[in-house]
Design a protein around this motif. Structure first.
Motif, PDB file in Angstrom:
ATOM      1  N   GLU A 109     -11.165  -2.292   1.723  1.00 23.83           N
ATOM      2  CA  GLU A 109     -10.749  -1.663   0.469  1.00 23.83           C
ATOM      3  C   GLU A 109      -9.833  -2.584  -0.332  1.00 23.83           C
ATOM      4  OE1 GLU A 109      -9.393   2.780  -0.621  1.00 23.83           O
ATOM      5  OE2 GLU A 109      -8.164   1.756   0.861  1.00 23.83           O
ATOM      6  N   ARG A 164      -9.302   2.160  -6.784  1.00 26.40           N
ATOM      7  CA  ARG A 164      -9.648   1.890  -5.374  1.00 26.40           C
ATOM      8  C   ARG A 164     -11.101   1.484  -5.300  1.00 26.40           C
ATOM      9  NH1 ARG A 164      -7.531   6.565  -1.303  1.00 26.40           N
ATOM     10  NH2 ARG A 164      -7.432   4.823   0.143  1.00 26.40           N
ATOM     11  N   PHE A 204      -2.974   9.539  -3.343  1.00 27.27           N
ATOM     12  CA  PHE A 204      -4.353   9.523  -3.858  1.00 27.27           C
ATOM     13  C   PHE A 204      -4.947  10.926  -3.872  1.00 27.27           C
ATOM     14  CE2 PHE A 204      -3.599   5.245  -2.175  1.00 27.27           C
ATOM     15  CZ  PHE A 204      -3.783   4.527  -3.331  1.00 27.27           C
ATOM     16  N   SER A 206     -14.071   0.125  -2.740  1.00 29.33           N
ATOM     17  CA  SER A 206     -14.379  -0.180  -1.354  1.00 29.33           C
ATOM     18  C   SER A 206     -15.148  -1.483  -1.325  1.00 29.33           C
ATOM     19  CB  SER A 206     -15.155   0.955  -0.695  1.00 29.33           C
ATOM     20  OG  SER A 206     -16.423   1.015  -1.263  1.00 29.33           O
ATOM     21  N   TYR A 250       0.830  -1.190   0.000  1.00 30.44           N
ATOM     22  CA  TYR A 250       0.000   0.000   0.000  1.00 30.44           C
ATOM     23  C   TYR A 250       0.867   1.243   0.000  1.00 30.44           C
ATOM     24  CZ  TYR A 250      -3.560   3.371   1.201  1.00 30.44           C
ATOM     25  OH  TYR A 250      -4.388   4.447   1.182  1.00 30.44           O
ATOM     26  N   LEU A 278      -7.305  -2.488  -3.840  1.00 30.30           N
ATOM     27  CA  LEU A 278      -6.688  -1.627  -4.839  1.00 30.30           C
ATOM     28  C   LEU A 278      -6.163  -2.491  -5.975  1.00 30.30           C
ATOM     29  CD1 LEU A 278      -5.725  -0.424  -1.785  1.00 30.30           C
ATOM     30  CD2 LEU A 278      -5.261   1.474  -3.333  1.00 30.30           C
TER      31      LEU A 278
END
Ligand SMILES: *[C@@H]1O[C@H](CO)[C@@H](O)[C@H](O)[C@H]1NC(C)=O
Ligand SMILES: *[C@@H]1O[C@H](CO)[C@@H](O)[C@H](O)[C@H]1NC(C)=O
Ligand SMILES: *[C@@H]1O[C@H](CO)[C@@H](O)[C@H](O)[C@H]1NC(C)=O
Ligand SMILES: *[C@@H]1O[C@H](CO)[C@@H](O)[C@H](O)[C@H]1NC(C)=O
Ligand SMILES: *[C@@H]1O[C@H](CO)[C@@H](O)[C@H](O)[C@H]1NC(C)=O
Ligand SMILES: *[C@@H]1O[C@H](CO)[C@@H](O)[C@H](O)[C@H]1NC(C)=O
Ligand SMILES: *[C@@H]1O[C@H](CO)[C@@H](O)[C@H](O)[C@H]1NC(C)=O
Length: 672
Positions: A418, A379, A349, A381, A339, A420
């Motif tokens: 989340e 991204r 971001f 959720s 991350y 990614l």
């Protein structure tokens, strides 16, 4: 008088040689010699005797090997165990190409000639997912890599690297050579020029130094003095006493030849120089001269941003970069991004890195810190952990898909709530804006037809050419992205599945866009290749007509594109539906084909829709549309469609609201 002395010297030397166990194995080959060389996998011998490690005219997913049949003594563990000096020189050639090609080749020193468990494509036929970077392999390789694979931290798509037990090179550099004169300027060499290239790999056992040099294989060129790569590294920790030497190459969905023309090798000495006039002739293939691609400069702004982000990191690292990592995920190793890296690459971001908002989440532009590769980070959720395991497994699969018309998924990262996803960056963004949003950017017919064929070829690959069937589930213009040369690339596959899997077991979510959803998908919630075809049909109409699949003419009445095209065809005037922005500038036969094919693919009855391989044949003009497919027939079918639609989307159709591009309708599993 000198005779006995010579003899004595000879015996002395002979004796010494054996006392030090330094075998002086050496050989030289011009083309293939079936007595002392062995081929395996997909390797074959070309007409003039050169070795084709892989064959671009064969099936997809090939790997091929060429080995010297006998093992060579690289060291003697019962002596001091250090690796002997060796030297080798070889001439190789790649398919001449101006586009993407297969993955590359390598000179390899391996404990075995049998690399059965090794995988093709980016693993070069040397490793598989579990053995890559595992010291158990005992493999030393010099890779000639023609694809930039971010998970191996590749620097570019045209480099030479030294690999120990895996494809993350210990050192690598863009292919090329330094001139011998004072300036010592660097000349880049392109693998895909198709020209034969000569390499020298030399190891000095006493100095533990490994040098790799490359130059064009032309008579006027001697070995450059300065090596391209020079690495001080004792090879004894990697090599066993007896090892095989040879070559390996592979490709996945993009095929190319990897040829070996000549090879000389010498243990404890200097390999014989290759006589380039004796090289077997290569068939001169078609191909154009390679355009010089602009090399993107690093963005100073982004780097400043990274430094700034770094300062923040020190402060809030613990909370901020918390990821969710479960045991079962460890096997997906290289597909997992940290991350922290993603945060840094997207400038935290920030909104000004925002590329867009899709149906599933926000997309940011980023530049990966180490490799400087431009990426798009999505991204999403996602609260449910249910189905996540299957989904990640699928991502790992998707990450292995290779096709020039698919947006590559490079990897993922998972945090609490989340997910990614990291994709290749596409500089021209989505097709959507070129068709609907900005009339000035409207594409001409040739571009549209090319993009349609691009998407069809990607879908054919997903449905029929990969090792397993992959269903896209969300084909539409906004999921088709354009690269800098306006090539169409299909993106976002598999995501719709996430919303299906993450759902409450009592309900199923129907994700997608009305107009793209096949009637049987709406009824059962089950995707298939023919529901993909339905959506592809709608996509064809969109691109040809320059209209959205559902448009409002007079509020609240909604017009379905497919009804309108069917109607116009019934009145014998199908070309009336072609995008008015094109004026008369389009090829009538092609436009008619695209429109009719659009209707055929989005046929309400799944069995009437064609397969992707026939779609590609229709588009390439290799077959013509079925005769029984007529304006009257489709008008009849359309009545059924309209009835089914009003049952399924009744409330939505009546609702007096502006249509959203993507709506998610919720159905109970008991169905409607
Ligand atoms: C090991 O032995 C070889 C051959 O006897 C010799 O050439 C080499 O220098 C020795 N290496 C070391 C580190 O002593
Ligand atoms: C390794 O060295 C030992 C000791 O000199 C010798 O006896 C043996 O033959 C050598 N092994 C090989 C395979 O050459
Ligand atoms: C090697 O090549 C020769 C001549 O082309 C052929 O006669 C022979 O059968 C081949 N041997 C093998 C083992 O393939
Ligand atoms: C290529 O190799 C694969 C696996 O080794 C094999 O299944 C396939 O038949 C080979 N194809 C050719 C043309 O040799
Ligand atoms: C990778 O290769 C090794 C042996 O080289 C084999 O044991 C293993 O099962 C392979 N793994 C996969 C995922 O194919
Ligand atoms: C290269 O190899 C050396 C020695 O094994 C190791 O310390 C270093 O980390 C390696 N570098 C890379 C980039 O793998
Ligand atoms: C490797 O290259 C260096 C120059 O960079 C040279 O000094 C050395 O002798 C070379 N070693 C071998 C084994 O070619």
């Amino acid at each position: 008088m000198s005779c006995p002395l010579n003899l004595l010297l000879f015996f002395l030397l002979f004796h010494l040689k054996h006392a030090s166990s330094q075998a002086q194995d050496g050989f030289v080959f011009y083309g293939f010699d079936n007595r002392s060389l062995e081929l395996n996998g997909n390797a074959t011998v070309g007409d003039t005797g050169f070795v084709k490690l892989t064959n671009k005219d064969g099936p997809f997913y090939q790997k091929g090997h060429l080995f010297y049949s006998l093992p060579l003594q690289f060291k003697n563990s019962s002596l001091n165990g250090s690796v002997f000096s060796f030297s080798t020189s070889f001439v190789v050639a790649f398919t001449k190409s101006s586009q993407a090609t297969g993955d590359g080749m390598a000179f390899v020193i391996s404990p075995s000639k049998e690399l059965h468990a090794a995988m093709p494509s980016q693993f070069l036929g040397l490793f598989n997912i579990t053995t890559n970077m595992d010291p158990i392999s005992h493999i030393v390789a010099i890779e000639l890599d023609t694809i930039q694979t971010p998970e191996f931290s590749d620097i570019d798509n045209n480099h030479v690297g030294i690999d120990f037990n895996g494809l993350i090179s210990n050192v690598s550099f863009t292919a090329g050579y330094y001139s011998d004169d004072n300036g010592g300027g660097f000349t880049k060499l392109l693998f895909l020029s198709g020209d034969p290239l000569q390499l020298w790999v030399e190891y000095d056992g006493a100095e533990t130094q490994l040098n790799v040099t490359i130059a064009p294989a032309v008579a006027t060129m001697t070995k450059p003095n300065r090596p391209l790569l020079s690495l001080k590294q004792d090879l004894s920790e990697f090599l066993l006493d007896r090892m095989y030497v040879g070559f390996s190459a592979s490709f996945g969905a993009v095929r190319s030849d990897h040829d070996v023309l000549a090879w000389s090798f010498k243990m404890n000495g200097q390999a014989e120089s290759l006589d380039l006039s004796r090289l077997p002739k290569l068939p001169s293939g078609p191909g154009k001269k390679l355009p010089i691609l602009p090399i993107s400069l690093p963005f100073v702004g982004v780097i400043c941003g990274l430094v700034l982000a770094w300062l923040i990191i020190l402060f809030v690292r613990k909370i901020k970069y918390k990821e969710v990592l479960e045991d079962w995920e460890l096997q997906y190793g290289p597909h997992r991004f940290s991350y922290r890296n993603l945060f840094l690459s997207t400038n935290g971001f920030k909104d000004n890195e925002l590329l867009g908002r899709g149906g599933f989440g926000r997309v940011y532009k980023g530049v990966l810190p180490k490799s400087k590769i431009q990426v798009a980070v999505k991204r999403i959720s996602h609260d449910s952990t249910q189905g996540m395991r299957e989904f990640i497994a699928e991502i790992a699969t998707i990450g292995r898909l290779r096709h020039p018309n698919l947006v590559r998924l490079l990897g993922y990262c998972r945090r609490k709530g989340e997910l990614l996803l990291v994709y290749d960056f596409m500089s021209n963004g989505s097709l959507n804006k070129f068709i609907f949003d900005r009339p000035k950017l409207a594409l001409n017919w040739a571009q549209r037809f090319k993009i349609i064929k691009d998407v069809a070829s990607a879908l054919l690959y997903l449905h029929e050419q990969w090792v397993q069937v992959v269903i896209h589930r969300d084909i539409k213009a906004s999921n088709v992205l354009l690269d800098s040369e306006m090539n169409g690339k299909l993106g976002d596959f598999g995501l719709a599945k996430l919303s299906e899997q993450g759902a409450d077991p009592q309900t199923s979510y129907l994700a997608g866009t009305p107009g793209y959803i096949a009637p049987e998908l709406a009824r059962t919630g089950k995707s298939s290749t023919s529901t993909d075809l339905f959506a592809f049909g709608t996509f064809l109409l969109e691109v040809a007509c320059g209209r959205r699949p559902v448009e409002m003419e007079e509020v609240p009445k909604k017009i379905f594109l497919v009804d309108w095209v069917t109607d116009c065809w019934g009145r014998g005037n199908i070309l009336e539906t072609v995008d008015p922005k094109l004026g008369k500038e389009f090829v009538a036969e092609e436009a008619e084909l695209v429109l009719k094919l659009g209707l055929l693919c989005s046929h309400p009855a799944a069995e009437a829709r064609p397969t992707m391989s026939s779609v590609v044949m229709y588009l390439e003009g290799e077959a013509s549309l079925p005769k029984e497919f007529s304006a009257e027939g489709i008008a009849q079918e359309n009545k059924v469609r309209i009835r089914a639609r009003s049952e399924l989307f009744g409330s939505w159709l009546q609702k007096d609201s502006t249509p959203s591009l993507t709506i998610t309708e919720k159905f109970t599993s008991s169905g409607r």
